[in-house]
Design a protein around this motif. Structure first.
Motif, PDB file in Angstrom:
ATOM      1  N   PHE A 128       0.821  -1.212   0.000  1.00 36.93           N
ATOM      2  CA  PHE A 128       0.000   0.000   0.000  1.00 36.93           C
ATOM      3  C   PHE A 128       0.858   1.266   0.000  1.00 36.93           C
ATOM      4  O   PHE A 128       0.531   2.232  -0.670  1.00 36.93           O
TER       5      PHE A 128
ATOM      6  N   LEU B  79       1.343   1.558  -4.020  1.00 36.32           N
ATOM      7  CA  LEU B  79       0.158   2.387  -4.229  1.00 36.32           C
ATOM      8  C   LEU B  79       0.329   3.797  -3.688  1.00 36.32           C
ATOM      9  O   LEU B  79      -0.560   4.634  -3.832  1.00 36.32           O
TER      10      LEU B  79
ATOM     11  N   SER C 183       0.103   5.152  -0.822  1.00 36.23           N
ATOM     12  CA  SER C 183      -0.884   5.658   0.139  1.00 36.23           C
ATOM     13  C   SER C 183      -0.168   6.474   1.203  1.00 36.23           C
ATOM     14  O   SER C 183       1.037   6.344   1.396  1.00 36.23           O
ATOM     15  N   GLU C 184      -0.952   7.280   1.897  1.00 39.28           N
ATOM     16  CA  GLU C 184      -0.427   7.985   3.070  1.00 39.28           C
ATOM     17  C   GLU C 184       0.040   6.934   4.082  1.00 39.28           C
ATOM     18  O   GLU C 184      -0.734   6.076   4.510  1.00 39.28           O
TER      19      GLU C 184
ATOM     20  N   VAL D  70      -1.732   6.853   7.732  1.00 42.99           N
ATOM     21  CA  VAL D  70      -3.117   6.368   7.727  1.00 42.99           C
ATOM     22  C   VAL D  70      -3.131   4.867   7.481  1.00 42.99           C
ATOM     23  O   VAL D  70      -3.873   4.118   8.134  1.00 42.99           O
ATOM     24  N   THR D  71      -2.291   4.411   6.546  1.00 49.44           N
ATOM     25  CA  THR D  71      -2.224   2.981   6.275  1.00 49.44           C
ATOM     26  C   THR D  71      -1.776   2.217   7.514  1.00 49.44           C
ATOM     27  O   THR D  71      -2.342   1.163   7.839  1.00 49.44           O
TER      28      THR D  71
ATOM     29  N   ALA E  55      -4.586   1.989   9.877  1.00 50.50           N
ATOM     30  CA  ALA E  55      -5.562   1.007   9.393  1.00 50.50           C
ATOM     31  C   ALA E  55      -5.076  -0.402   9.679  1.00 50.50           C
ATOM     32  O   ALA E  55      -5.859  -1.264  10.098  1.00 50.50           O
TER      33      ALA E  55
ATOM     34  N   VAL F 289      -4.296  13.270   3.178  1.00 52.90           N
ATOM     35  CA  VAL F 289      -4.848  12.010   2.715  1.00 52.90           C
ATOM     36  C   VAL F 289      -5.245  12.201   1.257  1.00 52.90           C
ATOM     37  O   VAL F 289      -5.713  13.279   0.864  1.00 52.90           O
TER      38      VAL F 289
ATOM     39  N   VAL G 237     -10.813   2.303   5.994  1.00 47.44           N
ATOM     40  CA  VAL G 237      -9.735   3.292   6.181  1.00 47.44           C
ATOM     41  C   VAL G 237      -8.563   2.966   5.261  1.00 47.44           C
ATOM     42  O   VAL G 237      -8.017   3.834   4.578  1.00 47.44           O
ATOM     43  N   LEU G 238      -8.203   1.681   5.241  1.00 47.65           N
ATOM     44  CA  LEU G 238      -7.060   1.260   4.421  1.00 47.65           C
ATOM     45  C   LEU G 238      -7.277   1.607   2.953  1.00 47.65           C
ATOM     46  O   LEU G 238      -6.391   2.139   2.274  1.00 47.65           O
ATOM     47  N   PHE G 239      -8.485   1.312   2.443  1.00 44.26           N
ATOM     48  CA  PHE G 239      -8.715   1.482   1.006  1.00 44.26           C
ATOM     49  C   PHE G 239      -8.973   2.935   0.631  1.00 44.26           C
ATOM     50  O   PHE G 239      -8.582   3.370  -0.445  1.00 44.26           O
TER      51      PHE G 239
ATOM     52  N   ALA H 206      -7.587   5.388   2.005  1.00 45.69           N
ATOM     53  CA  ALA H 206      -6.280   6.041   2.019  1.00 45.69           C
ATOM     54  C   ALA H 206      -5.447   5.672   0.796  1.00 45.69           C
ATOM     55  O   ALA H 206      -4.359   6.178   0.622  1.00 45.69           O
ATOM     56  N   ALA H 207      -5.961   4.777  -0.040  1.00 42.38           N
ATOM     57  CA  ALA H 207      -5.222   4.366  -1.233  1.00 42.38           C
ATOM     58  C   ALA H 207      -5.994   4.738  -2.483  1.00 42.38           C
ATOM     59  O   ALA H 207      -6.493   3.867  -3.203  1.00 42.38           O
TER      60      ALA H 207
ATOM     61  N   TYR I 227      -5.019   5.667  -5.215  1.00 41.52           N
ATOM     62  CA  TYR I 227      -4.326   5.182  -6.402  1.00 41.52           C
ATOM     63  C   TYR I 227      -4.943   3.873  -6.889  1.00 41.52           C
ATOM     64  O   TYR I 227      -5.143   3.667  -8.081  1.00 41.52           O
ATOM     65  N   LEU I 228      -5.280   3.018  -5.921  1.00 40.94           N
ATOM     66  CA  LEU I 228      -5.881   1.729  -6.250  1.00 40.94           C
ATOM     67  C   LEU I 228      -7.222   1.930  -6.944  1.00 40.94           C
ATOM     68  O   LEU I 228      -7.506   1.327  -7.986  1.00 40.94           O
TER      69      LEU I 228
ATOM     70  N   ILE J  46      -6.840   3.104 -10.488  1.00 39.24           N
ATOM     71  CA  ILE J  46      -6.517   2.033 -11.433  1.00 39.24           C
ATOM     72  C   ILE J  46      -7.801   1.355 -11.878  1.00 39.24           C
ATOM     73  O   ILE J  46      -8.028   1.114 -13.069  1.00 39.24           O
TER      74      ILE J  46
END
Lengths: 395, 388
Positions: A141, A145, A147-148, A151-152, A155, B8, B356-358, B360-361, B363-364, B367
């Motif tokens: 992630f 990807l 991601s921040e 935050v990751t 999570a 974020v 939260v995980l997703f 924050a992504a 980019y995913l 895609i």
């Protein structure tokens, strides 16, 4: 509050002695203020004033007891392992707040695999592997990807907490697992050849000698401290110097550190930045997972949220150790020591609850960690490119 | 730790449509992850009863009076904890201390209304005084608990994520000390012989009365206050000087400083407001619940859930109100699963964490959106890349 001004009043010079001074000073300050606070509350509620001096004497007696020092090795080791692991990924420019969760996963994994195969060695391996997988998720992630990272990490902490609870409930019962077979305990006095000779060095052999014995009774016996732990503890302790050599004396370590300072420069020098970041994050997660494994193996079972903030204390220890392995080890054991005290003190007979309540004592390592973060014990410097995902198209 | 403001991905995304797409895809991803987990569990021989899951987790929530009022009841504190996270996000900070601030706020208010006023100041014990002061005490103590990490961030550059986590653990210990034990706790419930881990019931004059007594006893005027505060926060954030400064510091601290904004002061103010909101969530929960007292563990995971609510609500107070009721449904489902089935309700917590995980992504999600567009060429939407 200007820290420089405060520091100028400290009578001790030198970087490390000043840190240790602050540690002990804050400890004394907090316990005394807790004590006074608690006495005031007792008196206001109509109770008798507790014995100040007696309490204070007992406290320091507990602090220097052999039992507390021996506990330090066991209770401090998870914190140290997390701190050492965190040094790896932060040096590669990736923040992993999720180490607490990784630790929890490692603890759960080791208990689960031990329980399934009824073999603690497979359990330890399984715990390390499964935490490495958690590290892989974080790396995917944050590195791929972009991601921040914070935050990751948060999570991942939450997912680890929820998932381990869920699986524990499903497999065993809500709250905790079945007790597992733990690793065999090694007794160095009964080692094949060396054992009898090491035994000659025991302090307790000389307690009968007139003057020497009386002195020896006062000092904690170093052999008693290192004896009687499980194989895993020795293995983990041996890993620590290796980690230092790896990060600071080898080529790979140099590359990891250069990525944390400036990924673009590293990329120009032909270093595959992302591969190394993946490597560092997974390695760090394995260290944190080993920390969790040690915790679980010493407890003998898995409990809901059993890490209780130790992963975060490990992170603080790493920052306190200025992003170096040796610093992380030293700071980790220091925090571990206070953690051990905070567990040992409330269970000491006579000190129980009436003088200083357990929750206040238990909050000491966290309070001291807060003060350490505020820079009371010297300034630290993070790697330059920390917290930002590497993007080859930038700059 | 890095000293630059936290951003974020979702905040950087331009256009509400793009943001909503990302949110939707993140939710789908989280749900898919749970499905994968379900099948993994199935292969290991742990079959979760799906019919019971739907009966107690969905049907009982949406089609019973208790369930519906539960959604509204849990939505209240979630709005506030999410607002606490959102205002910090807008200011470039990540406040995950909502849990601790919630505990401190609830505890302080409950002690004020249960022990201090009824025993020491009985002449003040009337609703017009007690209701607002209890709320205020909760908000003030939560605010102090948010001020500490803000101050440490501004003055000593201690990262607020780590300090708030440490403060969360400290808050648990403080609660344990103040109400946890019968031997040393000064404010523990002494009306019963064997009660511990809770304060006494707060004074009747400090409790909030229900809005629709015929429909539900648990939906109180606290919800009204909460929604008003959400609207107020919207105006503060987007229509006042302070809000502008908070957002400016959040977007770029150095640019804000170059334009004469004292970013340190704004950071402290942001964290204080954030803490006060979370503290208010705590005390409002205490004042609205059917057994109005603070007891250890009352916070559940409401503070952490606020993170997911805030991200799904796009860090916007109105978005948060909508998202909070969705999470209120999840919370009520969790309670139903706990009381009526043996399905581990922590699965829903895992779902929230996955969100939260997703989210924050982004980019995913991007895609996926791009793939989808290539597949379906009739509708091409320009996806704006980040300008950073």
């Amino acid at each position: 509050m200007d820290i420089k001004k405060i520091n100028s009043f400290v009578p001790i010079k030198g970087k490390y002695s000043r840190k240790i001074f602050w540690f002990l000073f804050l400890y004394e300050l907090f316990t005394l203020s807790f004590y006074i606070f608690n006495s005031v509350i007792i008196v206001v509620n109509g109770g008798a004033l507790p014995d100040i001096l007696g309490y204070h004497y007992q406290m320091w007696e507990t602090i220097f007891a052999t039992r507390t020092l021996s506990q330090t090795l066991i209770l401090g080791l998870p914190i140290v392992l997390v701190a050492v692991g965190a040094a790896f990924n932060e040096r590669s420019g990736v923040i992993n707040i999720g180490v607490e969760g990784v630790m929890l996963v490692g603890a759960w994994g080791s208990v689960y695999f031990t329980w399934v195969f009824n073999n603690p060695f497979i359990g330890v391996l399984g715990g390390i592997l499964i935490s490495g997988l958690t590290g892989l998720v974080h790396a995917f992630f944050t590195v791929t990807l972009k991601s921040e990272q914070i935050v990751t990490g948060v999570a991942i902490n939450l997912i680890a907490l929820g998932l381990t609870n869920t699986l524990t409930t499903l497999i065993w019962r809500p709250g905790r697992s079945d007790p597992i077979t733990t690793l065999p305990i090694i007794d160095i006095y009964s080692l094949p050849v060396l054992g009898p000779y090491i035994g000659l060095l025991r302090f307790s052999r000389y307690f009968g000698v007139p003057v020497l014995g009386d002195i020896l009774k006062l000092i904690p016996d170093p052999l008693e401290l290192i004896n009687g732990h499980s194989f895993l503890i020795y293995f983990a302790v041996l890993l620590l110097p290796l980690a230092n050599i790896f990060l600071f004396k080898t080529n790979i370590g140099l590359r990891i550190r250069s990525i944390g300072e400036s990924p673009h420069t590293a990329a120009t020098a032909g270093i595959p930045v992302r591969k190394y970041q993946y490597f560092a994050v997974i390695l760090s997660a394995m260290f944190a997972g080993l920390g969790g494994t040690v915790l679980a193996m010493e407890t003998g079972l898995f409990q809901e949220n059993m890490t209780l903030g130790q992963g975060f204390i490990g992170l603080v220890a790493m920052i306190f150790g200025n992003w170096t392995i040796l610093g992380a080890i030293a700071a980790g054991f220091f925090f571990g020591y206070f953690y051990a005290i905070s567990i040992a003190l409330p269970t000491t007979p006579g000190l129980l609850d009436s003088s200083v309540p357990g929750p206040l004592i238990r909050s000491l390592p966290f309070l001291i960690a807060l003060f350490a973060l505020a820079g009371f014990m010297g300034k630290t410097r993070p790697p330059k490119a920390i917290g930002k995902a590497y993007d080859p198209q930038e700059e | 730790m890095s000293t630059s403001g936290l951003q974020v991905g979702i905040l950087k995304t331009k256009g509400i449509f793009n943001s909503l797409q990302i949110i939707f895809i993140s939710l789908v991803f989280s749900f898919l992850s749970l499905m994968v987990l379900y099948f993994i569990l199935l292969t290991f021989g742990f079959a979760l009863p799906v019919d019971a899951l739907f009966k107690y987790g969905v049907y009982q929530v949406f089609f019973t009076q208790d369930g519906l009022s539960g959604i509204l009841f849990w939505g209240g504190p979630l709005i506030l904890t999410a607002l606490a996270v959102a205002i910090a996000f807008q200011g470039g900070l990540f406040n995950i201390g909502g849990q601790g601030q919630f505990i401190i706020g609830g505890l302080a208010g409950a002690i004020w209304a249960a022990s201090i006023v009824p025993k020491n100041l009985p002449f003040l014990n009337f609703p017009l005084f007690m209701v607002p002061t209890t709320m205020l005490i909760g908000a003030i103590f939560g605010g102090i608990y948010g001020f500490l990490p803000g101050y440490m961030r501004a003055k000593y550059e201690a990262h607020e994520v780590i300090t708030t986590i440490l403060l969360n653990i400290l808050a648990l210990n403080i609660a344990q000390y103040l109400v946890g034990s019968r031997t040393y706790s000064p404010f523990v419930d002494r009306t019963k012989v064997d009660a511990y881990g809770q304060t006494e019931l707060i004074s009747k004059s400090a409790t909030l009365s229900p809005i629709f007594p015929a429909f539900s006893q648990s939906v109180t005027y606290g919800l009204l206050v909460t929604v008003l505060i959400a609207v107020l926060m919207y105006f503060v954030l987007f229509y006042t000087r302070l809000g502008f400064k908070i957002r400016a510091v959040g977007l770029n601290k150095h640019a804000a400083e170059a334009n004469g904004i004292k970013s340190d002061r704004i950071t402290i103010i942001t964290m204080t407001i954030s803490g006060a909101l979370a503290g208010l969530a705590g005390i409002l929960l205490v004042q609205s619940s059917s057994v109005p007292r603070y007891s250890i563990g009352i916070e559940g995971t409401l503070g952490f859930d606020g993170i997911a609510v805030s991200l799904i609500g796009l860090n916007n107070p109105f978005g948060i109100i909508l998202a909070a009721f969705f999470f209120g449904f999840l919370q009520q489902a969790r309670l139903n699963l706990d009381t009526s089935t043996n399905i581990p309700s922590d699965l829903i917590f895992v779902f929230q964490a996955l969100v939260v995980l997703f989210v924050a992504a982004p980019y995913l999600s991007r895609i996926v959106i791009n793939k989808f567009q290539r597949f379906n060429k009739t509708q091409i939407i320009e996806i704006k890349e980040d300008s950073t």
